[in-house]
Design a protein around this motif. Structure first.
Motif, PDB file in Angstrom:
ATOM      1  N   TYR A 180     -19.420  12.945 -16.554  1.00  0.00           N
ATOM      2  CA  TYR A 180     -18.734  11.720 -15.441  1.00  0.00           C
ATOM      3  C   TYR A 180     -17.838  12.502 -14.588  1.00  0.00           C
ATOM      4  N   PHE A 181     -17.973  12.263 -13.303  1.00  0.00           N
ATOM      5  CA  PHE A 181     -16.988  12.645 -12.359  1.00  0.00           C
ATOM      6  C   PHE A 181     -16.381  11.675 -11.318  1.00  0.00           C
ATOM      7  N   ASP A 182     -15.150  11.522 -11.312  1.00  0.00           N
ATOM      8  CA  ASP A 182     -14.383  10.620 -10.508  1.00  0.00           C
ATOM      9  C   ASP A 182     -13.979  11.192  -9.325  1.00  0.00           C
ATOM     10  N   VAL A 183     -14.488  10.781  -8.062  1.00  0.00           N
ATOM     11  CA  VAL A 183     -13.711  11.323  -6.534  1.00  0.00           C
ATOM     12  C   VAL A 183     -12.826  10.168  -6.316  1.00  0.00           C
ATOM     13  N   VAL A 184     -11.436  10.612  -6.599  1.00  0.00           N
ATOM     14  CA  VAL A 184     -10.424   9.856  -6.021  1.00  0.00           C
ATOM     15  C   VAL A 184      -9.474  10.162  -4.941  1.00  0.00           C
ATOM     16  N   GLU A 185      -9.561   9.288  -4.012  1.00  0.00           N
ATOM     17  CA  GLU A 185      -8.602   9.661  -2.715  1.00  0.00           C
ATOM     18  C   GLU A 185      -7.583   9.097  -2.499  1.00  0.00           C
ATOM     19  N   GLU A 186      -6.468   9.582  -2.032  1.00  0.00           N
ATOM     20  CA  GLU A 186      -5.214   8.963  -1.892  1.00  0.00           C
ATOM     21  C   GLU A 186      -5.205   9.035  -0.351  1.00  0.00           C
ATOM     22  N   ILE A 187      -4.650   7.943   0.334  1.00  0.00           N
ATOM     23  CA  ILE A 187      -4.669   8.046   1.882  1.00  0.00           C
ATOM     24  C   ILE A 187      -2.884   7.758   2.309  1.00  0.00           C
ATOM     25  N   ASP A 188      -2.570   8.943   2.807  1.00  0.00           N
ATOM     26  CA  ASP A 188      -1.047   8.697   3.432  1.00  0.00           C
ATOM     27  C   ASP A 188      -0.950   8.589   4.620  1.00  0.00           C
ATOM     28  N   ALA A 189      -0.324   7.513   5.401  1.00  0.00           N
ATOM     29  CA  ALA A 189      -0.402   7.231   6.714  1.00  0.00           C
ATOM     30  C   ALA A 189       0.588   6.454   7.131  1.00  0.00           C
ATOM     31  N   ILE A 190       0.945   6.814   8.273  1.00  0.00           N
ATOM     32  CA  ILE A 190       2.273   6.073   9.109  1.00  0.00           C
ATOM     33  C   ILE A 190       1.354   5.379  10.433  1.00  0.00           C
ATOM     34  N   ILE A 191       1.741   4.108  10.413  1.00  0.00           N
ATOM     35  CA  ILE A 191       0.991   3.381  11.423  1.00  0.00           C
ATOM     36  C   ILE A 191       2.275   2.727  12.395  1.00  0.00           C
ATOM     37  N   ASP A 192       2.071   3.030  13.760  1.00  0.00           N
ATOM     38  CA  ASP A 192       3.268   2.469  14.674  1.00  0.00           C
ATOM     39  C   ASP A 192       2.969   0.893  14.959  1.00  0.00           C
ATOM     40  N   LYS A 193       4.088   0.479  15.698  1.00  0.00           N
ATOM     41  CA  LYS A 193       4.215  -1.025  16.088  1.00  0.00           C
ATOM     42  C   LYS A 193       3.039  -1.426  16.590  1.00  0.00           C
ATOM     43  N   SER A 194       2.050  -0.647  17.232  1.00  0.00           N
ATOM     44  CA  SER A 194       0.914  -1.258  18.157  1.00  0.00           C
ATOM     45  C   SER A 194      -0.448  -0.945  17.341  1.00  0.00           C
ATOM     46  N   GLY A 195      -0.214  -0.440  16.291  1.00  0.00           N
ATOM     47  CA  GLY A 195      -1.336  -0.412  15.205  1.00  0.00           C
ATOM     48  C   GLY A 195      -1.925   1.229  15.596  1.00  0.00           C
ATOM     49  N   SER A 196      -1.396   1.996  16.537  1.00  0.00           N
ATOM     50  CA  SER A 196      -1.843   3.208  16.327  1.00  0.00           C
ATOM     51  C   SER A 196      -1.542   4.304  15.210  1.00  0.00           C
ATOM     52  N   THR A 197      -2.366   5.238  14.941  1.00  0.00           N
ATOM     53  CA  THR A 197      -1.976   6.251  13.848  1.00  0.00           C
ATOM     54  C   THR A 197      -1.213   7.222  14.422  1.00  0.00           C
ATOM     55  N   ILE A 198       0.319   7.259  13.530  1.00  0.00           N
ATOM     56  CA  ILE A 198       1.143   8.525  14.017  1.00  0.00           C
ATOM     57  C   ILE A 198       0.489   9.854  13.123  1.00  0.00           C
ATOM     58  N   THR A 199       0.584   9.620  11.861  1.00  0.00           N
ATOM     59  CA  THR A 199       0.206  10.630  11.133  1.00  0.00           C
ATOM     60  C   THR A 199      -0.913  10.013   9.994  1.00  0.00           C
ATOM     61  N   ALA A 200      -2.067  10.812   9.612  1.00  0.00           N
ATOM     62  CA  ALA A 200      -2.915  10.234   8.460  1.00  0.00           C
ATOM     63  C   ALA A 200      -3.468  11.278   7.769  1.00  0.00           C
ATOM     64  N   GLU A 201      -3.314  11.406   6.453  1.00  0.00           N
ATOM     65  CA  GLU A 201      -3.942  12.333   5.640  1.00  0.00           C
ATOM     66  C   GLU A 201      -4.361  12.057   4.465  1.00  0.00           C
TER      67      GLU A 201
END
Length: 418
Positions: A180-201
């Protein structure tokens, strides 16, 4: 190399210590406690703390600090990786890695640490080898040891210790052969006031649970292996084959292990699966403010977002909040000023919202800045980076194993600014 290891709980008590070369006084941890006081949160304690005669290197996992004491110059990541190995080994042995469990199994803990380091240098860090050297504790084994006075130390040298594949023991047999293989992804993000992405990884891992008879040779191929550019492999993976063909070829360890971890930081490759609409306002003249937030799905390939929890640290001037959620439950702590809203699943037809008023201290000036919103969520059967396993093949054995792949995306540090 590593002189001593101290285990410190979140209250600042040293509940276990192990010395390999010479005994280092507990007072060396005072420098660590000073750094802990300066850090606002446990995660913010510096991983490397220099002192006049030592270096303190630490990791924080399961509400425990694992602090290694070093006297000479050494690559810090080498020690930090070893400390993570120690935590993973404890988890593998005892099911959970917590202070009560470590205290209950203190003899096994010391035996395992004695085998993992030899005179301060890493020796046996593979779980399979350690389990042959030191048998994992069971109720029956504990009772027998108590009556007979014997220990968990194995009688023979591990078969894998001297082979070219030290991570796998010989003579493994199973009635049901499964991988069995589990592909697990964690998303780190900062979204600004207008909804635009400042950083995402994206921080991703592929965890495996392989229970196969004999000495199987596996190959795992991906639909889009080019996504994986920043990758860290388990020692079993043949790196040359990955470099030339982008195929994972390996003889797997027996049981649970982390096959690889990867990092996707290109902004254009990171899809943001949720959005937050917010209207948070404080008036200058009034002691009341407005608070409205709505959470909705975005770029989830039709998959359900579940386990959604919204938290927000409100400004000091907030006395109380009168809010009504369209779904889930919410709490506001007037002392810590922490708002928490347990949303649960998001239904795209009826988006969850939290609306109401904020009571401010009378005569207090308007807060300088709006609060940030932190999100936790889970999406089953989706890898947000788009990574997909193509096929898994087995060579070297005649039987047909049962194979399974599972995908999951969850929030790491996901922050929305208002």
């Amino acid at each position: 190399m590593i002189h001593s290891l101290f285990l410190i709980n979140s209250s600042g008590d040293i509940f276990l210590e192990k010395h390999w070369k010479s005994v280092v006084s507990r007072s060396v941890c005072d420098y660590f406690f000073e750094a802990q006081e300066r850090a606002t949160e446990a995660e913010n304690v510096p991983p490397v703390i220099p002192t006049p005669h030592h270096y303190l290197l630490s990791v924080y996992r399961h509400k425990i600090f694992f602090v290694a004491v070093i006297q000479t110059e050494v690559p810090p990541l080498f020690v930090i990786e070893f400390l993570h190995r120690v935590v993973d080994t404890f988890q593998d042995y005892f099911g959970v890695c917590s202070e009560p469990v470590i205290k209950d199994n203190v003899v096994v803990v010391y035996e395992v640490l004695e085998e993992m380091l030899d005179n301060g240098f890493p020796l046996a860090t593979e779980s399979n080898i350690l389990k042959e050297l030191i048998k994992p504790p069971t109720i029956l084994r504990t009772v027998v040891n108590t009556i007979t006075g014997s220990t968990n130390v194995g009688d023979q040298l591990p078969t894998g210790q001297l082979s070219v594949v030290p991570w796998r023991r010989t003579g493994v047999k199973y009635t049901n052969n499964e991988a069995y293989f589990d592909v697990v992804e964690e998303i780190d993000a900062i979204i600004d006031k207008s909804g635009s992405t400042i950083t995402a990884e994206i921080q991703g891992v592929i965890d495996a649970c392989v229970k196969l008879t004999g000495m199987p040779d596996l190959t795992l191929s991906f639909m889009n292996p080019r996504l994986l550019d920043d990758v860290s492999f388990h020692p079993c993976v043949r790196f040359k084959r990955w470099e030339s063909e982008r195929i994972l070829s390996f003889i797997p360890p027996d049981g649970n292990f982390r096959l690889l971890s990867y990092h996707v930081s290109a902004q254009n490759l990171v899809a943001i699966p949720v959005y937050v609409k917010h209207n948070i306002s404080f008036r200058d003249s009034s002691s009341l403010g407005r608070f409205e937030i709505t959470v909705g799905p975005k770029q989830t390939m039709g998959k359900t977002i579940e386990g959604v929890i919204v938290t927000s640290q409100m400004p000091k001037g907030v006395l109380n909040m009168s809010l009504s959620p369209s779904q889930g439950t919410h709490t506001f702590d007037p002392v810590t000023k922490m708002l928490s809203w347990d949303v649960g699943k998001i239904n795209p037809q009826k988006l969850p919202s939290l609306k109401g008023t904020v009571s401010l201290q009378a005569g207090a000036s308007r807060p300088d800045e709006n609060p940030t919103i932190n999100l936790q969520f889970k999406i089953q059967q989706l890898a947000i980076s788009g990574l997909k396993v193509n096929r898994l093949d087995m060579y070297g054995e005649k039987y047909k194993p049962f194979k399974g792949i599972k995908y999951m995306t969850k929030a790491g540090k996901f922050q929305v600014r208002t």
